[in-house]
Scaffold this active site. Structure first.
Site, PDB file in Angstrom:
ATOM      1  N   LYS A   1      -4.587  -9.586  -5.992  1.00 53.66           N
ATOM      2  CA  LYS A   1      -5.883 -10.048  -5.486  1.00 53.66           C
ATOM      3  C   LYS A   1      -7.010  -9.093  -5.879  1.00 53.66           C
ATOM      4  CE  LYS A   1      -6.401  -8.152  -0.858  1.00 53.66           C
ATOM      5  NZ  LYS A   1      -7.085  -8.297   0.374  1.00 53.66           N
TER       6      LYS A   1
ATOM      7  N   LYS B   1       0.823  -1.211   0.000  1.00 46.40           N
ATOM      8  CA  LYS B   1       0.000   0.000   0.000  1.00 46.40           C
ATOM      9  C   LYS B   1       0.857   1.261   0.000  1.00 46.40           C
ATOM     10  CE  LYS B   1      -4.479  -1.627   1.424  1.00 46.40           C
ATOM     11  NZ  LYS B   1      -5.650  -1.553   2.252  1.00 46.40           N
TER      12      LYS B   1
ATOM     13  N   LYS C   1     -11.641  -4.349  -3.335  1.00 43.80           N
ATOM     14  CA  LYS C   1     -12.742  -3.407  -3.538  1.00 43.80           C
ATOM     15  C   LYS C   1     -12.246  -1.999  -3.839  1.00 43.80           C
ATOM     16  CE  LYS C   1     -13.827  -4.081   1.255  1.00 43.80           C
ATOM     17  NZ  LYS C   1     -12.592  -3.835   2.003  1.00 43.80           N
TER      18      LYS C   1
HETATM   19  N1  AQP Z   1      -9.576 -11.301  -3.166  1.00 44.47           N
HETATM   20  C1  AQP Z   1      -9.881 -11.877  -2.019  1.00 44.47           C
HETATM   21  N2  AQP Z   1      -9.992 -13.230  -1.939  1.00 44.47           N
HETATM   22  C2  AQP Z   1     -10.326 -13.824  -0.751  1.00 44.47           C
HETATM   23  N3  AQP Z   1     -10.564 -13.145   0.387  1.00 44.47           N
HETATM   24  C3  AQP Z   1     -10.493 -11.806   0.350  1.00 44.47           C
HETATM   25  N4  AQP Z   1     -10.672 -10.849   1.290  1.00 44.47           N
HETATM   26  C4  AQP Z   1     -10.467  -9.641   0.728  1.00 44.47           C
HETATM   27  N5  AQP Z   1     -10.158  -9.774  -0.566  1.00 44.47           N
HETATM   28  C5  AQP Z   1     -10.145 -11.100  -0.838  1.00 44.47           C
HETATM   29  C6  AQP Z   1     -11.060 -11.109   2.678  1.00 44.47           C
HETATM   30  O1  AQP Z   1     -12.141 -10.238   2.978  1.00 44.47           O
HETATM   31  C7  AQP Z   1     -12.067  -9.867   4.351  1.00 44.47           C
HETATM   32  C8  AQP Z   1     -12.322  -8.402   4.492  1.00 44.47           C
HETATM   33  O2  AQP Z   1     -11.240  -7.718   4.033  1.00 44.47           O
HETATM   34  P1  AQP Z   1     -11.032  -6.214   4.419  1.00 44.47           P
HETATM   35  O3  AQP Z   1     -12.102  -5.405   3.860  1.00 44.47           O
HETATM   36  O4  AQP Z   1     -10.854  -6.072   5.887  1.00 44.47           O
HETATM   37  O5  AQP Z   1      -9.657  -5.842   3.793  1.00 44.47           O
HETATM   38  P2  AQP Z   1      -8.888  -6.378   2.574  1.00 44.47           P
HETATM   39  O6  AQP Z   1      -8.399  -7.776   2.783  1.00 44.47           O
HETATM   40  O7  AQP Z   1      -7.814  -5.371   2.330  1.00 44.47           O
HETATM   41  O8  AQP Z   1      -9.988  -6.380   1.418  1.00 44.47           O
HETATM   42  P3  AQP Z   1      -9.957  -5.604   0.056  1.00 44.47           P
HETATM   43  O9  AQP Z   1     -11.193  -5.921  -0.690  1.00 44.47           O
HETATM   44  O10 AQP Z   1      -8.662  -5.860  -0.662  1.00 44.47           O
HETATM   45  O11 AQP Z   1     -10.041  -4.116   0.553  1.00 44.47           O
HETATM   46  P4  AQP Z   1      -9.112  -2.867   0.209  1.00 44.47           P
HETATM   47  O12 AQP Z   1      -9.177  -2.751  -1.278  1.00 44.47           O
HETATM   48  O13 AQP Z   1      -9.747  -1.738   0.914  1.00 44.47           O
HETATM   49  O14 AQP Z   1      -7.733  -3.156   0.715  1.00 44.47           O
HETATM   50  C9  AQP Z   1     -10.730 -10.334   4.897  1.00 44.47           C
HETATM   51  O15 AQP Z   1     -10.951 -11.464   5.725  1.00 44.47           O
HETATM   52  C10 AQP Z   1      -9.958 -10.715   3.668  1.00 44.47           C
HETATM   53  O16 AQP Z   1      -9.078 -11.774   3.931  1.00 44.47           O
END
Ligand code: AQP
Length: 329
Positions: A195, A113, A198
């Site tokens: 990955k 990040k 969102k």
């Molecule tokens: N691509 C993914 N595949 C499987 N699991 C995923 N998770 C996120 N992306 C994937 C799981 O979703 C949960 C919530 O995640 P979060 O919102 O706390 O943060 P994150 O992992 O950083 O999710 P994002 O979508 O990638 O958000 P941003 O873009 O804001 O950083 C977690 O349990 C994660 O493992």
């Protein structure tokens, strides 16, 4: 006998994707009978990258509603919003005092990040894992159901719990990860090396839980594949592999079996079948979500009650911590 505690938060940093659903939300309902569950919205975490205040408010409610639409029952589990329980920030400060800078600088999410947002390299992005440790340790959580991407952060939470227990005497439960056995990570539709997230600036990189059938089909059609033209489940075809993983995650089958079923199909035929299948699978949850969002007062009652319950559990831990470090009671 007291049940073990399972705890997980989701950030309201964008609209939820099928990655969040497959990796996190979908696992939650099944845990409710075996564990005392706490699920919540990590709004404190989300401001490590800039958020529009109005969007943040809206998405915070949406995440709670999607958790319920996925099957989390507020009668069985505590559903809450992190910023409504001030104990998280208070415990973070104490844990900061036993966290080494070197440990934090080795966190891969920070490295990723910080490269993406050099112009916004704020201190919160660096100390994010300490807040995550505080979230987990505050409720004496035994298990943390997360995607594979969060394993390193959980390791830090374990380290800090052990360090505090060693320095001051037994205080925190040392948590274990609970990582779904099936598909660990859903990848971006536009770049299968990263990955699905969102917060990806490319809207075609992800499928949202809110996407309608036409949008889903269009996004799947545009997903990156390869020029091989043959449907196989192979590391050499990472784009196709990811699509097969998504298909398998929704149908709860082996991805190799899906590849066999489509062995004689073209990529276009497989993609259309996948788009249809995702849309069909999401439809019942989308209907439940609309009903929940239509009753805003009830939703508010649920997360406010959740915050009160969370506070009364977390308060005991924080008092213990304050006493042990030498703060006046
Ligand atoms: N691509 C993914 N595949 C499987 N699991 C995923 N998770 C996120 N992306 C994937 C799981 O979703 C949960 C919530 O995640 P979060 O919102 O706390 O943060 P994150 O992992 O950083 O999710 P994002 O979508 O990638 O958000 P941003 O873009 O804001 O950083 C977690 O349990 C994660 O493992």
């Amino acid at each position: 006998m007291k049940k073990k505690v399972a705890f997980s938060l989701v950030q309201p940093s964008g609209e939820l994707t099928i990655g969040n659903y497959i990796g996190a939300l979908r696992q939650f309902p099944a845990l409710q009978d075996s564990y005392d569950c706490m699920f919540g919205v990590a709004d404190l975490h989300s401001i490590t990258v800039p958020q529009k205040p109005a969007d943040l408010r809206k998405r915070t409610k949406e995440v709670i509603a999607y958790m319920m639409a996925s099957g989390v029952d507020p009668e069985k589990s505590i559903l809450f919003v992190q910023s409504q329980v001030p104990l998280h920030a208070e415990l973070t400060w104490v844990l900061n005092s036993i966290t080494y800078m070197g440990q934090l600088s080795r966190m891969t999410q920070y490295k990723d990040k910080s490269q993406r947002s050099e112009e916004n390299l704020n201190a919160a992005l660096f100390t994010y894992p300490v807040l995550m440790a505080a979230d987990i340790l505050l409720y004496q959580s035994d298990f943390v159901p997360v995607g594979e991407d969060q394993r390193q952060h959980l390791e830090l939470a374990r380290d800090l719990a052990e360090r505090f227990n060693h320095r001051y005497s037994d205080t925190f439960t040392v948590p274990e990860p609970l990582i779904g056995k099936t598909i660990g990570k859903i990848m971006s539709l536009k770049n299968p090396e990263i990955k699905m997230s969102k917060s990806d600036p490319d809207q075609n990189a992800y499928i949202l839980l809110a996407d309608d059938k036409d949008t889903i089909i269009r996004k799947v059609r545009r997903a990156v594949t390869d020029s091989c033209g043959e449907i196989r489940y192979s590391e050499e075809q990472p784009g196709l592999m990811n699509l097969l993983n998504i298909y398998a995650a929704f149908t709860q089958e082996e991805p190799q079996k899906i590849a066999g079923q489509f062995a004689h199909a073209s990529y276009a035929e497989f993609k259309d079948a996948l788009g249809e299948m995702i849309a069909q699978s999401l439809a019942p949850m989308q209907a439940r979500y609309r009903d929940i969002m239509a009753n805003g007062e009830e939703l508010e009652r649920i997360y406010k009650e959740g915050a009160e319950k969370a506070y009364s559990i977390g308060r005991k831990t924080l008092s213990k911590v304050y006493r042990k470090v030498g703060f006046l009671q």
